[in-house]
Design a protein around this motif. Structure first.
Motif, short mmCIF file in Angstrom:
data_model
loop_
_atom_site.label_atom_id
_atom_site.label_comp_id
_atom_site.label_asym_id
_atom_site.label_seq_id
_atom_site.Cartn_x
_atom_site.Cartn_y
_atom_site.Cartn_z
N LEU A 66 0.85 -1.20 0.00
CA LEU A 66 0.00 0.00 0.00
C LEU A 66 0.88 1.25 0.00
N VAL A 67 1.93 1.21 0.83
CA VAL A 67 2.84 2.36 0.91
C VAL A 67 3.51 2.58 -0.44
N ALA A 68 3.96 1.49 -1.06
CA ALA A 68 4.66 1.58 -2.36
C ALA A 68 3.75 2.24 -3.40
N GLU A 69 2.47 1.89 -3.37
CA GLU A 69 1.52 2.49 -4.31
C GLU A 69 1.36 3.99 -4.03
N ALA A 70 1.24 4.33 -2.73
CA ALA A 70 1.05 5.73 -2.35
C ALA A 70 2.28 6.58 -2.69
N TRP A 71 3.47 5.98 -2.61
CA TRP A 71 4.70 6.72 -2.93
C TRP A 71 4.77 7.08 -4.42
N ALA A 72 4.14 6.26 -5.26
CA ALA A 72 4.26 6.46 -6.71
C ALA A 72 3.03 7.15 -7.29
N ASP A 73 1.92 7.16 -6.57
CA ASP A 73 0.66 7.65 -7.14
C ASP A 73 -0.03 8.59 -6.14
N PRO A 74 0.10 9.92 -6.34
CA PRO A 74 -0.48 10.88 -5.39
C PRO A 74 -1.99 10.72 -5.21
N ALA A 75 -2.70 10.31 -6.27
CA ALA A 75 -4.16 10.15 -6.14
C ALA A 75 -4.47 8.97 -5.23
N TYR A 76 -3.67 7.89 -5.35
CA TYR A 76 -3.88 6.73 -4.46
C TYR A 76 -3.54 7.12 -3.02
N ARG A 77 -2.49 7.90 -2.85
CA ARG A 77 -2.10 8.35 -1.50
C ARG A 77 -3.27 9.07 -0.82
N GLU A 78 -3.94 9.94 -1.59
CA GLU A 78 -5.10 10.66 -1.06
C GLU A 78 -6.22 9.71 -0.65
N ARG A 79 -6.49 8.71 -1.51
CA ARG A 79 -7.56 7.75 -1.20
C ARG A 79 -7.20 6.91 0.02
N LEU A 80 -5.91 6.58 0.16
CA LEU A 80 -5.45 5.75 1.29
C LEU A 80 -5.65 6.49 2.61
N ILE A 81 -5.39 7.80 2.61
CA ILE A 81 -5.56 8.59 3.83
C ILE A 81 -7.04 8.84 4.11
N GLU A 82 -7.82 9.00 3.03
CA GLU A 82 -9.25 9.28 3.17
C GLU A 82 -10.00 8.05 3.71
N ASP A 83 -9.72 6.87 3.18
CA ASP A 83 -10.40 5.64 3.60
C ASP A 83 -9.45 4.45 3.40
N GLY A 84 -8.72 4.12 4.46
CA GLY A 84 -7.69 3.08 4.39
C GLY A 84 -8.23 1.73 3.94
N SER A 85 -9.39 1.34 4.49
CA SER A 85 -9.95 0.02 4.17
C SER A 85 -10.29 -0.07 2.69
N ALA A 86 -10.92 0.97 2.13
CA ALA A 86 -11.33 0.96 0.72
C ALA A 86 -10.10 0.95 -0.18
N ALA A 87 -9.08 1.73 0.18
CA ALA A 87 -7.86 1.79 -0.64
C ALA A 87 -7.10 0.47 -0.59
N ALA A 88 -7.12 -0.20 0.57
CA ALA A 88 -6.47 -1.51 0.68
C ALA A 88 -7.18 -2.53 -0.21
N LEU A 89 -8.51 -2.46 -0.22
CA LEU A 89 -9.30 -3.40 -1.03
C LEU A 89 -9.04 -3.21 -2.52
N GLU A 90 -8.77 -1.96 -2.93
CA GLU A 90 -8.42 -1.70 -4.34
C GLU A 90 -7.26 -2.59 -4.79
N LEU A 91 -6.32 -2.86 -3.86
CA LEU A 91 -5.14 -3.68 -4.20
C LEU A 91 -5.33 -5.13 -3.77
N GLY A 92 -6.57 -5.46 -3.35
CA GLY A 92 -6.88 -6.86 -3.06
C GLY A 92 -6.71 -7.27 -1.60
N PHE A 93 -6.49 -6.31 -0.70
CA PHE A 93 -6.33 -6.65 0.71
C PHE A 93 -7.60 -6.29 1.48
#
Lengths: 206, 94
Positions: A66-93
């Protein structure tokens, strides 16, 4: 009169004993119950093995992904901070035990995760917590003198950086989003994942 | 509709509830600021005793200054602690 349910009920001079003090009885009862269930064929050893394997599957690299994705993709970083569970599920977790809250480190803010009441930790993502995370020593001192605890882990936080301690005492589970190393956004995915340690995800390293 | 919004000043109650509770002693009586609304969850004070049908309760994350928590705190003055508190453990700050 002092209430049994007040802080005064605890003698501050009582020595703290680490470990599962007094829990031997319950460990024995669990083992006895497990043997009975096996004998009565209500449970098979394969059932138990399957549950243990599922508990042991999650690990630091899942959070690091998840961190690796957020480091490379600012839009994903925003989604990860906004809703961690939903952003984790995007990557299958799938975060099973609670809602995941991701807190981002910045030059002005460092985050540290603890659970003063027990050992709450995003286990379905990061696996079992390290032994020291469960210790009474860490649980008490991470809120009482967190900068000294960080120094013992080798992190001397500048006074200018705010230290924010997160107590996972209820229905949220926490993971730190560490700051990206210089140029990390351009690194290959595997290199980004490898740069993330468990200490970073808890906040005991920068 | 949650009773508090981010930025609201609150005080954490001491409910003297016996048994399983999730509000540690060290934050009771403290003034705090609502950081976010987390949603509504079943009360751990019911769940711990097998009652899975009790009402859901609003849960908030609150923000407390470390210097207020520990009068002898030696860290930086802007250090903070965040913790989750259920609605029935909160009063509006006077």
């Amino acid at each position: 009169m002092k209430s049994r349910f007040s802080a005064d009920a605890v003698d501050p001079n009582t020595p703290v004993i680490e470990g599962h003090h007094g829990a031997d009885y319950y460990a024995l009862m669990t083992e006895a119950l497990h043997k009975l269930l096996l004998e009565k064929r209500l449970l098979s050893q394969a059932d138990t093995d399957r549950v243990i394997a599922a508990l042991e599957a999650p690990n630091t690299t899942w959070g690091a992904r998840l961190v690796a994705e957020a480091w490379a993709d600012p839009a994903y970083r925003e989604r990860l901070i906004e809703d961690g569970s939903a952003a984790a599920l995007e990557l299958g977790f799938r975060i099973k035990e609670a809602k995941l809250v991701v807190v981002a480190n910045t030059p002005a803010l460092h985050n540290l995760i603890t659970c003063t009441l027990c050992s709450c930790y995003p286990r379905s993502l990061l696996g079992q917590p390290p032994w020291w995370y469960i210790s009474k020593n860490y649980r008490a001192r991470s809120v009482r003198e967190p900068r000294r605890v960080l120094a013992e882990f080798g992190l001397d936080l500048p006074e200018t950086t705010e230290l924010r301690v997160h107590d996972s005492n209820a229905d949220m589970r926490y993971m730190v989003l560490p700051m990206a190393p210089e140029g990390a956004g351009q690194w290959p995915l595997e290199q980004r994942i490898a740069a993330v340690t468990r200490h970073m995800l808890i906040g005991t390293a920068a | 509709m949650p009773r508090f919004a981010p930025g609201d000043a609150v005080r954490i109650r001491d409910n003297h509830t016996p048994g399983h509770v999730r509000i540690p002693f060290f934050v009771r009586h403290q003034q705090a600021i609502i950081e976010r609304y987390c949603g509504a969850f079943r009360n751990p004070e019911d769940l711990a005793y097998g009652d899975r049908h009790g009402p859901t309760i609003d849960l908030y994350r609150v923000h407390i200054a470390q210097a207020a928590l520990w009068p002898d705190y030696t860290g930086a003055a802007h250090d903070t602690l965040e913790i989750e508190v259920y609605d029935h453990w909160l009063d509006p700050a006077a």
